[in-house]
Design a protein around this motif. Structure first.
Motif, short mmCIF file in Angstrom:
data_model
loop_
_atom_site.label_atom_id
_atom_site.label_comp_id
_atom_site.label_asym_id
_atom_site.label_seq_id
_atom_site.Cartn_x
_atom_site.Cartn_y
_atom_site.Cartn_z
N GLY A 93 18.86 -12.14 -4.65
CA GLY A 93 18.64 -11.40 -3.37
C GLY A 93 19.44 -10.05 -3.33
O GLY A 93 18.84 -8.96 -3.05
N ALA A 94 20.65 -9.99 -3.85
CA ALA A 94 21.46 -8.82 -3.94
C ALA A 94 20.88 -7.73 -4.75
O ALA A 94 20.67 -6.61 -4.69
CB ALA A 94 23.11 -8.96 -4.40
N ALA A 95 20.01 -8.22 -6.07
CA ALA A 95 19.65 -7.59 -6.93
C ALA A 95 18.49 -7.00 -6.37
O ALA A 95 18.00 -5.82 -6.53
CB ALA A 95 19.04 -8.26 -8.22
N GLY A 97 18.18 -6.39 -3.04
CA GLY A 97 18.50 -5.47 -2.32
C GLY A 97 18.94 -4.17 -2.61
O GLY A 97 18.98 -3.21 -1.77
N SER A 98 19.40 -4.33 -3.94
CA SER A 98 19.73 -2.85 -4.43
C SER A 98 18.48 -1.82 -4.59
O SER A 98 18.85 -0.64 -4.64
CB SER A 98 20.03 -2.99 -6.12
OG SER A 98 21.15 -3.91 -6.15
N PHE A 99 17.34 -2.14 -4.63
CA PHE A 99 15.96 -1.37 -4.72
C PHE A 99 16.02 -0.73 -3.27
O PHE A 99 15.77 0.51 -3.29
CB PHE A 99 14.87 -2.04 -4.91
CG PHE A 99 14.51 -2.78 -6.19
CD1 PHE A 99 15.09 -3.99 -6.57
CD2 PHE A 99 14.36 -1.63 -7.43
CE1 PHE A 99 14.77 -4.36 -7.93
CE2 PHE A 99 14.31 -1.99 -8.82
CZ PHE A 99 14.47 -3.53 -8.98
N LEU A 101 18.80 -0.03 -1.48
CA LEU A 101 19.82 0.86 -1.63
C LEU A 101 19.45 2.40 -2.35
O LEU A 101 20.04 3.35 -2.07
CB LEU A 101 21.09 0.23 -2.70
CG LEU A 101 22.49 0.70 -2.27
CD1 LEU A 101 22.56 0.35 -0.65
CD2 LEU A 101 23.39 -0.26 -2.91
N TRP A 128 16.55 1.45 3.64
CA TRP A 128 17.00 0.34 2.80
C TRP A 128 16.34 -1.02 3.35
O TRP A 128 16.20 -1.78 2.24
CB TRP A 128 18.40 0.41 3.20
CG TRP A 128 19.11 -0.98 2.68
CD1 TRP A 128 19.23 -1.36 1.38
CD2 TRP A 128 19.53 -2.00 3.37
NE1 TRP A 128 19.83 -2.47 1.26
CE2 TRP A 128 20.05 -3.14 2.51
CE3 TRP A 128 19.32 -2.48 4.99
CZ2 TRP A 128 20.36 -4.44 2.89
CZ3 TRP A 128 19.69 -3.64 5.02
CH2 TRP A 128 20.23 -4.77 4.34
N LEU A 129 16.36 -1.45 4.41
CA LEU A 129 15.81 -2.51 4.81
C LEU A 129 14.29 -2.90 4.22
O LEU A 129 14.04 -3.77 3.84
CB LEU A 129 15.80 -2.72 6.62
CG LEU A 129 15.56 -4.32 6.94
CD1 LEU A 129 16.56 -5.17 6.38
CD2 LEU A 129 15.60 -4.26 8.58
N ALA A 132 14.42 -3.11 0.63
CA ALA A 132 14.84 -4.51 0.16
C ALA A 132 13.81 -5.52 0.58
O ALA A 132 13.58 -6.63 -0.40
CB ALA A 132 16.26 -4.87 0.86
N VAL A 133 13.33 -5.53 1.68
CA VAL A 133 12.33 -6.60 2.02
C VAL A 133 11.09 -6.44 1.19
O VAL A 133 10.46 -7.46 0.89
CB VAL A 133 12.05 -6.46 3.62
CG1 VAL A 133 10.99 -7.42 3.87
CG2 VAL A 133 13.34 -6.79 4.57
N TRP A 136 11.63 -8.07 -2.14
CA TRP A 136 11.84 -9.58 -1.96
C TRP A 136 10.60 -10.14 -1.91
O TRP A 136 10.22 -11.36 -2.61
CB TRP A 136 12.74 -9.88 -0.85
CG TRP A 136 12.83 -11.46 -0.48
CD1 TRP A 136 13.71 -12.25 -1.19
CD2 TRP A 136 12.01 -12.09 0.23
NE1 TRP A 136 13.35 -13.73 -0.47
CE2 TRP A 136 12.37 -13.48 0.25
CE3 TRP A 136 10.81 -11.85 1.20
CZ2 TRP A 136 11.55 -14.37 1.11
CZ3 TRP A 136 10.35 -12.81 1.96
CH2 TRP A 136 10.69 -14.06 1.83
#
Lengths: 143, 112
Positions: A93-95, A97-99, A101, A128-129, A132-133, A136
């Motif tokens: 998930g953090a990976a 989320g990096s997109f 970022l 960012w949100l 990230a979504v 995902w």
């Protein structure tokens, strides 16, 4: 896979676990300011994306998942494995989320000279949100 | 005093996103909050009041390299946790090497 809120997770976390994350996050933020002051914005900007939440959170995820499994009567080995899997999925998930970022940083770089600060931060946060979504969601479709 | 303020704001922002990540499922979705721009939000909220916009824009540009480094960090952590069955704390600490390597590698190649 449906997104759900599990508010009971708040009670699972001990007060000192919250304190560790607060102190760690605060120290990293202060350190970033010092690095920027000493070495300039080119180096300091790198640290705006330093992993601040992940280390403490992933450790908590593994610990809590393992305890949950043990409460359900699973063996030590099975519980450990489930904990590691939960931590691994958090890392995935953090990976993703990096997109998001990347989008955040792009907004700061390109729009901060042209728009009011509050608008830049709001747009950056929304992007960012969204980013990230979206990452995902795409991962769920291709997995 | 400024650094005390940075510490407090940073601590609050990190804590908020960490709690959001705690209560959301599935884990892959809650994990995106592990890449929330917490340090950036806390730092830039102060910087916008005291620094010239050119400096802030420069930080934003460098943050792109930092984001690439965070992607590398997370992917290495995922590999160590899921494929090699490492425990989370040693994995999270070791992966900082990946972050520094990618961040400063990109700085050296593109930002110097």
């Amino acid at each position: 896979m449906a997104i759900q809120l599990k508010l009971s997770a708040v009670r699972q976390t001990q007060w000192y676990e919250y304190l560790v994350r607060f102190v760690f996050g605060g120290l990293l933020t202060a350190a970033t300011g010092l690095i920027t002051h000493r070495y300039g914005p080119v180096i300091g900007g790198l640290f705006l994306a330093f992993p601040s939440i992940f280390p403490a959170s992933v450790t908590l995820v593994q610990t809590h998942q393992k305890k949950q499994e043990q409460k359900q009567g699973k063996t030590e080995q099975d519980s450990q494995e489930k904990g590691e899997q939960a931590a691994g999925h958090t890392a995935e998930g953090a990976a993703l989320g990096s997109f998001g970022l990347f989008a955040f940083a792009l907004v700061i770089w390109r729009l901060s000279p042209n728009l009011p600060p509050w608008l830049v931060l709001v747009l950056a946060q929304l992007l960012w949100l969204s980013g990230a979504v979206l990452a995902w969601w795409i991962r769920q479709k291709v997995a | 005093m400024e650094y005390v303020l940075r510490f407090l704001i940073g601590g609050v922002v990190v804590s908020i996103f960490a709690v959001i990540g705690d209560v959301i499922r599935p884990r892959t979705f809650s994990g995106i909050f592990g890449a929330a721009p917490t340090i950036a939000l806390a730092t830039l909220a102060i910087a916008f009041f005291k620094d010239p916009v050119s400096k802030i824009a420069t930080e934003g540009r460098s943050m792109l390299a930092g984001a690439a480094a965070l992607l590398a960090y997370s992917l290495v952590a995922r590999y160590l946790l899921l494929k090699r069955s490492w425990s989370s704390l040693p994995a999270a600490i070791l992966c900082y090497l990946a972050w520094f390597a990618v961040a400063f590698g990109l700085w050296f190649l593109l930002l110097r």
